[in-house]
Write a protein that holds these residues in place. Structure first.
Motif, short mmCIF file in Angstrom:
data_model
loop_
_atom_site.label_atom_id
_atom_site.label_comp_id
_atom_site.label_asym_id
_atom_site.label_seq_id
_atom_site.Cartn_x
_atom_site.Cartn_y
_atom_site.Cartn_z
N UNK A 1 19.92 52.96 33.14
CA UNK A 1 20.38 51.50 32.49
C UNK A 1 19.48 50.46 32.62
N UNK A 2 19.04 50.58 33.92
CA UNK A 2 18.34 49.29 34.60
C UNK A 2 16.71 49.50 34.17
N UNK A 3 16.09 48.47 33.90
CA UNK A 3 14.74 48.74 33.53
C UNK A 3 13.86 47.27 34.15
N UNK A 4 12.61 47.34 34.62
CA UNK A 4 11.91 46.10 34.99
C UNK A 4 11.27 45.74 33.77
N UNK A 5 10.98 44.19 33.57
CA UNK A 5 10.74 43.62 32.60
C UNK A 5 9.27 42.56 33.05
N UNK A 6 8.25 43.46 33.58
CA UNK A 6 6.85 42.65 33.91
C UNK A 6 6.29 42.04 32.85
N UNK A 7 5.55 41.00 33.28
CA UNK A 7 4.74 40.20 32.28
C UNK A 7 3.97 41.22 31.45
N UNK A 8 3.80 41.04 30.33
CA UNK A 8 3.10 41.94 29.12
C UNK A 8 3.98 43.06 28.67
N UNK A 9 5.24 43.12 29.15
CA UNK A 9 5.85 44.13 28.37
C UNK A 9 6.68 43.58 27.49
#
Length: 274
Positions: free
Chosen positions: A261-269
């Motif tokens: 359910x949890x995801x990272x959201x880095x620059x460029x995504x």
């Protein structure tokens, strides 16, 4: 709806800039939105590198008055001279970070008011800025952070300058938070109370679980972070994309609870929500 992380603490492409701060570009059928502007002009450089024309943004939403979210506003006129800028009526008040006995200013620069006088819209209550796109105001909170202060008297910050963006979607609402100084659980509850007939499809933003960012310490205990994860799991939330002030250590703890359910959201995504 398409959401692009144009600035965040980490990055998935070495050509882009990663910096402590947050800026998202949100494309909807109704309008294009810049949500926060990071600390400086880095979001503009990244947008250009990704082929995003910020001149096509109709609206800017500033989640709160800290410099890592509002600092880039000083450079907006380089790429966009027409978008309306929504922010709390308290966002331009002085804000401070205390380190020992020293108070470091972490608020907006003084020229914002003059530079964008005709474009600033100060929000004092909930407002629907386009069909299904809402800015939700938040009451002062007692979720104090001991090193953050506000005003000329340097009182503990009660984050009366924090707002959140909610976009209605056929699968539920999409909730955007800059730093979640009010606590992401409290903010999710407010959103669900405002839109009681649905669920939260997606949450995007930082959860302010980092302590001293330079060495990436935890701002809460492991037990407290696990509790936050458990409570998020109990709520009608389909997915979570978190970043910025959540911090890597807290993310890893949350992931043991929230799993896929949890995801990272880095620059460029990029995130596409049907």
């Amino acid at each position: 709806m398409k959401i692009t992380s144009i600035l965040e603490n980490t990055k998935q492409d070495h050509k882009l800039i990663a910096k402590h701060g947050l800026s998202l570009y949100i494309e909807t059928e109704q309008m294009n939105i810049i949500f926060d502007t990071g600390p400086d002009h880095s979001y503009i450089k990244n947008a250009k590198a990704m082929g995003i024309d910020l001149g096509k943004a109709h609206t800017v939403v500033i989640s709160h008055g800290h410099s890592d979210h509002i600092g880039g506003l000083n450079y907006l006129n380089e790429v966009n001279n027409h978008a309306k800028i929504y922010l709390s009526q308290h966002a331009l008040e002085p804000h401070w970070f205390r380190l020992g006995s020293y108070y470091h200013k972490v608020g907006a620069k003084n020229n914002i008011q003059n530079s964008y006088r005709n474009r600033l819209i100060f929000v004092a209550s909930d407002i629907e800025i386009a069909k299904g796109i809402h800015i939700i105001t938040l009451n002062p909170t007692n979720e104090y952070t001991k090193n953050l202060y506000k005003g000329s008297k340097k009182e503990l910050d009660d984050f009366n300058h924090e707002i959140m963006l909610v976009i209605e979607n056929k699968n539920g609402i999409v909730l955007f938070s800059g730093c979640s100084h009010h606590g992401i659980i409290n903010m999710a509850k407010v959103a669900l109370d405002k839109f009681p007939n649905g669920e939260i499809d997606v949450i995007v933003g930082g959860f302010h679980l980092i302590g001293i960012r330079v060495i990436n310490t935890l701002g809460k205990t492991k037990e407290e972070i696990v509790s936050i994860g458990n409570r998020l799991n109990e709520m009608p939330i389909n997915s979570i994309y978190t970043c910025h002030c959540t911090g890597a250590k807290a993310y890893n703890i949350l992931h043991t609870v929230l799993k896929e359910k949890l995801n990272p959201f880095p620059t460029g995504k990029e995130l596409i929500i049907n």
